[in-house]
Design a protein around this motif. Structure first.
Motif, PDB file in Angstrom:
ATOM      1  N   THR A   1       0.876  -1.218  -0.019  1.00 60.54           N
ATOM      2  CA  THR A   1       0.051  -0.003   0.049  1.00 60.54           C
ATOM      3  C   THR A   1       1.025   1.051   0.016  1.00 60.54           C
ATOM      4  N   TYR A   2       0.447   2.311  -0.949  1.00 62.02           N
ATOM      5  CA  TYR A   2       1.200   3.590  -0.890  1.00 62.02           C
ATOM      6  C   TYR A   2       0.363   4.685  -0.603  1.00 62.02           C
ATOM      7  N   LEU A   3       1.033   6.010  -0.469  1.00 62.74           N
ATOM      8  CA  LEU A   3       0.142   6.980  -0.263  1.00 62.74           C
ATOM      9  C   LEU A   3       1.348   8.290  -1.042  1.00 62.74           C
ATOM     10  N   ILE A   4       0.718   9.068  -1.782  1.00 57.84           N
ATOM     11  CA  ILE A   4       1.450  10.018  -2.599  1.00 57.84           C
ATOM     12  C   ILE A   4       0.760  11.332  -1.803  1.00 57.84           C
ATOM     13  N   HIS A   5       1.779  12.261  -1.839  1.00 59.65           N
ATOM     14  CA  HIS A   5       1.208  13.687  -1.671  1.00 59.65           C
ATOM     15  C   HIS A   5       2.063  14.920  -2.123  1.00 59.65           C
ATOM     16  N   ALA A   6       1.568  16.117  -2.133  1.00 57.57           N
ATOM     17  CA  ALA A   6       2.110  17.159  -2.531  1.00 57.57           C
ATOM     18  C   ALA A   6       2.627  18.003  -1.342  1.00 57.57           C
ATOM     19  N   TRP A   7       3.026  19.185  -1.950  1.00 59.94           N
ATOM     20  CA  TRP A   7       3.922  19.985  -0.949  1.00 59.94           C
ATOM     21  C   TRP A   7       3.101  21.575  -1.063  1.00 59.94           C
ATOM     22  N   ALA A   8       2.857  22.297   0.081  1.00 63.57           N
ATOM     23  CA  ALA A   8       2.309  23.641   0.068  1.00 63.57           C
ATOM     24  C   ALA A   8       3.621  24.609   0.360  1.00 63.57           C
ATOM     25  N   LYS A   9       3.994  25.265  -0.468  1.00 64.97           N
ATOM     26  CA  LYS A   9       5.122  26.316  -0.258  1.00 64.97           C
ATOM     27  C   LYS A   9       4.766  26.978   1.053  1.00 64.97           C
ATOM     28  N   SER A  10       3.600  27.558   1.084  1.00 65.53           N
ATOM     29  CA  SER A  10       3.382  28.431   2.231  1.00 65.53           C
ATOM     30  C   SER A  10       3.575  27.958   3.363  1.00 65.53           C
ATOM     31  N   ARG A  11       3.545  26.851   3.688  1.00 56.95           N
ATOM     32  CA  ARG A  11       3.661  25.847   4.985  1.00 56.95           C
ATOM     33  C   ARG A  11       5.217  25.350   5.155  1.00 56.95           C
ATOM     34  N   SER A  12       5.663  24.852   3.989  1.00 50.46           N
ATOM     35  CA  SER A  12       6.742  23.770   4.182  1.00 50.46           C
ATOM     36  C   SER A  12       8.062  24.543   3.499  1.00 50.46           C
ATOM     37  N   GLY A  13       7.909  25.477   2.673  1.00 43.75           N
ATOM     38  CA  GLY A  13       8.833  26.215   2.122  1.00 43.75           C
ATOM     39  C   GLY A  13       9.530  25.488   0.807  1.00 43.75           C
ATOM     40  N   ILE A  14       8.635  24.227   0.332  1.00 43.81           N
ATOM     41  CA  ILE A  14       8.755  23.844  -0.928  1.00 43.81           C
ATOM     42  C   ILE A  14       7.454  23.250  -1.553  1.00 43.81           C
ATOM     43  N   ASN A  15       7.621  23.368  -2.966  1.00 42.58           N
ATOM     44  CA  ASN A  15       6.645  22.697  -3.839  1.00 42.58           C
ATOM     45  C   ASN A  15       7.002  22.475  -4.998  1.00 42.58           C
ATOM     46  N   ASN A  16       5.865  21.833  -5.881  1.00 40.30           N
ATOM     47  CA  ASN A  16       6.290  21.372  -7.367  1.00 40.30           C
ATOM     48  C   ASN A  16       6.948  20.030  -7.167  1.00 40.30           C
ATOM     49  N   ARG A  17       6.775  19.476  -6.401  1.00 36.63           N
ATOM     50  CA  ARG A  17       7.255  17.838  -6.291  1.00 36.63           C
ATOM     51  C   ARG A  17       6.182  16.952  -5.499  1.00 36.63           C
ATOM     52  N   LEU A  18       6.276  15.592  -6.043  1.00 35.18           N
ATOM     53  CA  LEU A  18       5.601  14.776  -5.531  1.00 35.18           C
ATOM     54  C   LEU A  18       6.246  13.658  -4.802  1.00 35.18           C
ATOM     55  N   THR A  19       5.960  13.281  -3.437  1.00 39.02           N
ATOM     56  CA  THR A  19       6.392  12.389  -2.547  1.00 39.02           C
ATOM     57  C   THR A  19       5.610  11.215  -2.338  1.00 39.02           C
ATOM     58  N   LEU A  20       6.327  10.202  -2.175  1.00 44.11           N
ATOM     59  CA  LEU A  20       5.649   8.826  -2.268  1.00 44.11           C
ATOM     60  C   LEU A  20       6.164   7.987  -0.967  1.00 44.11           C
ATOM     61  N   HIS A  21       5.139   7.549  -0.140  1.00 42.53           N
ATOM     62  CA  HIS A  21       5.225   6.601   0.955  1.00 42.53           C
ATOM     63  C   HIS A  21       4.812   5.123   0.750  1.00 42.53           C
ATOM     64  N   ARG A  22       5.344   4.132   1.277  1.00 38.01           N
ATOM     65  CA  ARG A  22       4.977   2.991   1.690  1.00 38.01           C
ATOM     66  C   ARG A  22       3.971   3.370   2.914  1.00 38.01           C
ATOM     67  N   MET A  23       2.790   2.715   2.902  1.00 34.22           N
ATOM     68  CA  MET A  23       1.792   2.957   3.921  1.00 34.22           C
ATOM     69  C   MET A  23       1.314   1.370   4.516  1.00 34.22           C
ATOM     70  N   SER A  24       0.877   1.588   5.779  1.00 37.68           N
ATOM     71  CA  SER A  24       0.349   0.405   6.523  1.00 37.68           C
ATOM     72  C   SER A  24      -0.943   0.058   5.519  1.00 37.68           C
ATOM     73  N   PRO A  25      -1.233  -1.198   5.080  1.00 42.09           N
ATOM     74  CA  PRO A  25      -2.555  -1.814   4.615  1.00 42.09           C
ATOM     75  C   PRO A  25      -3.692  -1.051   5.167  1.00 42.09           C
ATOM     76  N   ASP A  26      -3.736  -1.031   6.739  1.00 43.58           N
ATOM     77  CA  ASP A  26      -4.934  -0.512   7.175  1.00 43.58           C
ATOM     78  C   ASP A  26      -5.144   1.267   7.142  1.00 43.58           C
ATOM     79  N   GLY A  27      -4.195   1.786   6.034  1.00 45.04           N
ATOM     80  CA  GLY A  27      -4.066   3.116   5.862  1.00 45.04           C
ATOM     81  C   GLY A  27      -4.120   4.150   7.084  1.00 45.04           C
ATOM     82  N   THR A  28      -3.364   3.482   8.205  1.00 45.30           N
ATOM     83  CA  THR A  28      -3.361   4.558   9.515  1.00 45.30           C
ATOM     84  C   THR A  28      -2.112   5.172   9.567  1.00 45.30           C
ATOM     85  N   SER A  29      -0.877   4.586   8.836  1.00 38.84           N
ATOM     86  CA  SER A  29       0.363   5.565   9.175  1.00 38.84           C
ATOM     87  C   SER A  29       1.079   5.229   7.901  1.00 38.84           C
ATOM     88  N   VAL A  30       2.199   6.042   7.564  1.00 42.38           N
ATOM     89  CA  VAL A  30       3.083   5.813   6.430  1.00 42.38           C
ATOM     90  C   VAL A  30       4.219   4.827   7.211  1.00 42.38           C
TER      91      VAL A  30
END
Length: 501
Positions: free
Chosen positions: A127-156
């Motif tokens: 199971t995987y989870l992809i997300h983007a970034w908001a520059k206003s909060r993180s200082g970065i954007n324009n990139r997509l980050t992928l995680h392995r995620m627990s099958p029950d969807g509770t944590s990366v």
């Protein structure tokens, strides 16, 4: 196909029904769930979020905060919505019935600037989870980050890896809103770029989920009038037709939803709308709707409310976490009662949580209500409002020992001023009828009928404006100064919306 502010739509098909949810930012209840048989006619069947957390933080309007672009999926007999709060992290809610009840939000990954999550349950059990970034909060954007995620969807399960970096792609900026799919052995990321108003829709593909990904622009404005066509959902009908839902930013009207035909080209890439021959689609203006079995009733999300039910209609939202003491529904006769809730710090309606509103339902429409105001507290007021970064309202106001018809307006970052000379109400507390007529371009004309002899315009035409990431809101309010007399309240007999002007 949804001509109102249903922002950042995502959708799935389960059986014969399609389900859709959208971002709701500071509005509560949040994460509305809409249902359709044919992707054209939709009904609101509930909400997945009854309040925002942390509760105290969202006890006042947090314009631009709250629920950003969600992802809706169906897996293992459950509906899942992953949604981001850019100030706190990524959360998930689940339900076996899309009408609810939904689980309480569970944090999947905490942190600032994490936005636009989407899960994928792969064929091999990973199971995987992809997300983007908001520059206003993180200082970065324009990139997509992928995680392995627990099958029950509770944590990366890892720190994540950047799988697409827009800074490395020619012409890309503000890459965000990824939706993760798998088809015929290819991993696909559908993601918008270029900004809300004038961006485009891209598709990325790879044989391995970690990349490398190749990209193509598959939908852009071209010679159509539909600006920024992007960010949405790929769905397939039971008959095998592919469609793409996306939004278009229309200023005060918010982010309205379009439906594009989608097909897979011989080279293996998708194209949406009309193919120009290169694989870059252009939005269609008219098209045959999806084929489904049987006749489909023409429906649209509710707007009018006679206040005869046990609860407010699903179209209504507050500007922050709601307090049940603000309102009640009377049964005999049926009316909505809004308490003139004390607001000790401000009279600015943009800063008050207890404004009850809904999305603008069409380009042109008329909204009418009938109300009374019962209070002895000078400064208590209630009425009909058009609210965004600026606002204007018409209603009743306790001025000394009399109740007057008032119309007031507020420019951006400015206090209220009179938009018309207050007029005493012949019958004291009312009833009076109030109306706002919205014409093309979101130009509003308020009017009132105080004596039963017909509506009279009140104030000059008002140009509605959007709020922070949302369209303008039309709605009702009641408020008062800090020492408002207990029992002070406004009663609204009904709220009726008629399309056209």
């Amino acid at each position: 196909m949804l001509n109102a502010d249903w922002s950042d739509p995502d959708a799935v098909r389960v059986g014969k029904y399609f389900y859709l949810t959208v971002s709701t930012f500071n509005r509560i209840p949040g994460l509305p769930v809409l249902r359709s048989i044919d992707l054209v006619n939709w009904t609101i069947i509930g909400h997945a979020l009854t309040e925002l957390e942390p509760k105290d933080h969202f006890s006042v309007p947090r314009h631009g905060g709250g629920v950003w672009a969600p992802a809706l999926r169906h897996h293992d007999g459950k509906f899942w919505i992953f949604y981001p709060d850019p100030d706190f992290g990524i959360f998930v809610v689940t339900a076996t019935d899309p009408r609810g009840p939904w689980s309480k939000p569970h944090p999947v990954k905490l942190g600032k600037g994490l936005i636009d999550p989407c899960p994928l349950w792969d064929d091999d059990g990973q199971t995987y989870l992809i997300h983007a970034w908001a520059k206003s909060r993180s200082g970065i954007n324009n990139r997509l980050t992928l995680h392995r995620m627990s099958p029950d969807g509770t944590s990366v399960l890892d720190e994540g890896r950047i799988v697409v970096n827009g800074d490395e792609l020619l012409g890309y900026r503000t890459l965000e809103g990824p939706k993760l799919y798998k088809r015929d052995g290819w991993y696909w990321i559908f993601a918008p770029a270029g900004g809300v108003k004038y961006g485009w829709q891209s598709a990325f593909r790879s044989r391995g989920i970690w990349g490398p990904y190749e990209d193509r622009i598959v939908l852009e404005q071209g010679n159509s009038p539909i600006n920024g066509p992007h960010q949405g959902a790929w769905v397939t009908t039971a008959g095998g037709e592919d469609w793409f839902l996306h939004f278009q930013d229309r200023d005060a009207y918010g982010r309205v939803v379009h439906l594009q035909p989608m097909r897979w080209r011989a080279d293996g890439w998708p194209v949406m709308g009309t193919d120009d021959g290169t694989g870059r689609g252009t939005p269609v203006l008219v098209y045959t709707k999806p084929r489904v079995d049987g006749r489909v009733k023409v429906t649209a999300p509710a707007t009018s409310d006679e206040f005869t039910g046990p609860e407010l209609g699903n179209q209504w939202v507050w500007q922050a976490n709601a307090n049940s003491a603000w309102w009640s529904l009377r049964r005999f006769p049926s009316r909505l009662r809004l308490v003139c809730w004390p607001s000790p710090d401000t009279h600015d309606l943009r800063l008050l949580p207890n404004v009850l509103g809904q999305r603008l339902p069409a380009e042109t429409f008329t909204a009418t209500t009938s109300m009374t105001l019962s209070t002895t507290t000078p400064g208590a007021r209630a009425g009909l409002v058009m609210l965004g970064d600026t606002y204007c309202w018409v209603g009743l106001y306790r001025d000394g020992d009399r109740i007057v018809l008032a119309c007031r307006t507020a420019a951006k970052d400015a206090p209220e001023v009179d938009a018309a000379t207050p007029v005493p109400v012949p019958r004291g507390r009312g009833p009076v009828r109030l109306r706002v007529t919205v014409t093309s371009g979101a130009v509003c004309q308020f009017a009132a009928n105080v004596d039963g002899h017909g509506f009279v315009p009140v104030g000059a035409p008002f140009q509605a404006t959007p709020g922070r990431w949302i369209g303008a809101t039309v709605g009702l309010f009641a408020t008062g100064p800090q020492h408002t007399t207990p029992g002070s309240a406004a009663e609204f007999d009904w709220f009726r919306v008629r399309p056209g002007s």
